[in-house]
Design a protein around this motif. Structure first.
Motif, mmCIF file in Angstrom:
data_model
loop_
_atom_site.group_PDB
_atom_site.id
_atom_site.type_symbol
_atom_site.label_atom_id
_atom_site.label_comp_id
_atom_site.label_asym_id
_atom_site.label_seq_id
_atom_site.Cartn_x
_atom_site.Cartn_y
_atom_site.Cartn_z
ATOM 1 N N ARG A 292 58.966 -11.810 27.082
ATOM 2 C CA ARG A 292 59.957 -13.628 26.432
ATOM 3 C C ARG A 292 59.576 -13.835 27.474
ATOM 4 O O ARG A 292 59.487 -15.354 27.458
ATOM 5 N N ASP A 296 57.155 -16.994 28.553
ATOM 6 C CA ASP A 296 58.017 -18.482 28.736
ATOM 7 C C ASP A 296 57.271 -19.332 29.171
ATOM 8 O O ASP A 296 57.412 -20.598 30.070
ATOM 9 N N GLY A 303 55.491 -18.684 24.258
ATOM 10 C CA GLY A 303 57.412 -18.011 24.606
ATOM 11 C C GLY A 303 57.413 -18.090 23.136
ATOM 12 O O GLY A 303 58.116 -16.962 22.748
ATOM 13 N N TRP A 306 56.098 -15.754 20.682
ATOM 14 C CA TRP A 306 56.161 -14.302 20.852
ATOM 15 C C TRP A 306 57.633 -14.059 20.207
ATOM 16 O O TRP A 306 58.732 -13.255 19.273
ATOM 17 N N ARG A 307 58.680 -14.990 20.526
ATOM 18 C CA ARG A 307 60.402 -14.707 19.711
ATOM 19 C C ARG A 307 60.135 -14.736 18.383
ATOM 20 O O ARG A 307 61.360 -14.122 18.056
ATOM 21 N N GLU A 310 59.064 -10.598 17.471
ATOM 22 C CA GLU A 310 59.825 -9.981 18.225
ATOM 23 C C GLU A 310 60.738 -10.281 16.378
ATOM 24 O O GLU A 310 61.655 -9.134 16.012
#
Length: 559
Positions: A292, A296, A303, A306-307, A310
């Motif tokens: 993370r 970012d 960033g 990816w969040r 996830e």
């Protein structure tokens, strides 16, 4: 697109022969009425829905190859796939025959037509059952490899789980790991030979039914290669033999001296760093948290993406029994969401496969608003640029994943292993060209072909007492040879481009990342060489392109 649900909530309607026939009849009716735009929109929606369902079915099987329900669903999908392809091919032929070519080009963006012109040469109803059998044989190969249960270090592991032992600082442990690996392949060698023999003869037969001399031109067309051919690839392999093989030989000899080994054995090659290969600083959960911060800091878009992955559950990264080996990225085009599949095993490979598949996923995400499904992914050699480049673009941030004290060692190891991969990658490709040029070869003759090519591209290889790879069996561990013929050269072509991004990032990190993100957004809107040029990169087929990046890498490793 509507809000994307969590992966755990995904479900797509299961198509049938009847529903496919109805869908395509409705699309045909729109064409009959002269409404090209509506027909193309309906077709795009139909393809997205079908591909999303098929992707989920095959992903579920990969997640648990022992599940009877997942296997049955995959078998149903394998049977239906040629039916869908037949409808798709028929419609492509009809569209390409429309008198107003300019209107079709304007509606599709143009390049799609070149892809369709290639696609319609790769299918006829006469090969429908052959395609089904091809899928069945490939799935059987996956099941065999996923079934491995090997005892080492007081643990029972699968093939992916052998990786930490295969690069253990203790030479005896490394040897034991490789002995177990190749003992497994020796035990299953006869069946693996039989599966591949069936696949080669099946593919050759399909090629002949479609009017090709051999499978080679059909294989290239199935890969949708519109801008280069096997002669270009052969010249590229020669470039690797000329410029990369001697360098890798020197790097391995230096490693042998540093380690004090009398002879470099095959089981020594995986130990790259004299201090021990750098490892991730923690387990799966730790790596995900560190990622993370890394993404970012690299770019807000990375960033945020990816969040999303996830938090939405669009990753499966932990190794477990029954799970298919390797890593890949798939997608659900009706949603605009990709999925990352991997097998973490506590080695540096976790970082490699994670950043690699994240590159694929980010590209698919960035190109999700391309005008049609044909442009969501580029052809595979271009797709591998995004994955392999992200491996290098994350270099400045490696301290987050391996610790600051090991970051530079990791960067050097990754660069060295990338160079060492090139000879292996072109060997896999050359092997397949020779196999499909001589489909009547016996299994023993194919093993001999591998041995001969291995001596050209990897002359340093010494298997010691590992009997099975020593008689030419190493290729059986490469799933692409079975399941994705002629794919493997794509990694090496992309690596030539990724190394150019690496060189650029050393001089202008922000500019290199901006060019990378822009390339991701272009998706598959152009052929390989066109996408390469659009990013200001030199084509791997251009004289000197490979030599230049190898020279830069050699200079860095010499420092």
């Amino acid at each position: 697109m509507n809000a994307i649900p969590n992966f755990s909530d995904l479900a797509f309607p299961q198509p049938t022969r009847e529903s496919l026939a109805d869908d395509y009849a409705a699309i045909g009716a729109l064409l009959d009425a002269g409404d090209l735009a509506a027909a193309l929109a309906a077709w795009d929606g139909q393809r997205r829905a079908y591909d999303s369902w098929a992707s989920l079915v095959h992903l579920r099987f990969s997640q648990d190859t022992t599940s009877a329900a997942a296997k049955a669903a995959r078998e149903y999908a394998d049977v239906l796939s040629p039916v869908a392809t037949a409808h798709e091919t028929t419609l492509k032929r009809r569209l390409l025959a429309l008198p107003d070519r300019a209107a079709l080009e304007a509606a599709t963006g143009g390049f799609a037509l070149r892809l369709w012109e290639m696609d319609i040469t790769t299918f006829e109803p006469a090969i429908a059952t052959d395609l089904e059998e091809e899928s069945r044989l490939g799935a059987r190969y996956t099941e065999i490899l996923a079934s491995a249960k090997l005892e080492i270090g007081g643990q029972v592991v699968n093939l992916s789980g052998l990786a930490p032992y295969a690069e253990d600082p203790d030479r005896a442990v490394r040897h034991q790991a490789e002995a177990l690996r190749w003992g497994f392949f020796a035990d299953h060698g006869a069946e693996l030979d039989a599966i591949y023999d069936d696949l080669v003869r099946l593919r050759h037969g399909m090629a002949r039914k479609l009017g090709f001399e051999s499978y080679i031109p059909l294989g290239y067309r199935r890969m949708r290669r519109t801008d280069y051919d096997d002669a270009d690839v052969a010249r590229y392999r020669d470039e690797v033999a000329t410029h990369v093989v001697p360098l890798v030989a020197r790097l391995l000899e230096r490693r042998r001296r540093e380690q004090g080994w009398d002879v470099l054995r095959y089981w020594d090659e995986a130990l790259v760093d004299p201090a021990g290969n750098p490892k991730p600083i923690g387990d799966h959960d730790t790596l995900c948290v560190q990622a993370r911060t890394m993404f970012d800091r690299m770019d807000p878009r990375l960033g945020a993406f990816w969040r999303f992955m996830e938090e939405g559950g669009f990753t499966d990264l932990k190794n477990r029994p029954g799970k298919a080996g390797g890593g890949f990225c798939t997608s659900f085009p009706s949603l605009g969401a990709p999925f990352i599949f991997a097998n973490f095993n506590g080695t540096h490979h976790d970082i490699g496969v994670f950043t690699h598949e994240m590159g694929h996923a980010f590209q698919n995400w960035e190109s999700r608003f391309q005008p049609g499904i044909d442009y969501l992914w580029p052809t595979m050699e271009a797709a591998e640029i995004h994955s392999m480049s992200l491996e290098f673009l994350t270099h400045p941030h490696m301290g987050r994943l391996v610790g600051e004290s090991a970051a530079e060692r990791f960067r050097r190891m990754h660069l060295e292993t990338s160079l060492a991969f090139l000879p292996y990658g072109v060997c896999v490709d050359h092997f397949q060209h020779e196999v499909y040029a001589k489909p009547e070869a016996t299994p023993a003759e194919r093993h001999a072909i591998w041995q001969r090519l291995e001596r050209r591209y990897m002359p340093w290889t010494d298997y010691g007492d590992l009997a099975y790879p020593a008689i030419g069996g190493r290729w059986q561990a490469k799933a692409h040879i079975y399941r994705s013929p002629f794919y493997y050269i794509d990694y090496t072509l992309a690596l030539c481009c990724a190394l150019q991004f690496w060189v650029r990032s050393r001089q202008d990190p922000a500019g290199a990342l901006a060019d990378y993100v822009a390339l991701c957004g272009r998706g598959g809107s152009a052929p390989f060489t066109g996408l390469v040029a659009s990013a200001g990169l030199a084509s791997p087929f251009a004289p000197g392109a490979l030599e230049a990046v190898v020279r830069e890498a050699e200079a860095v490793l010499a420092s």
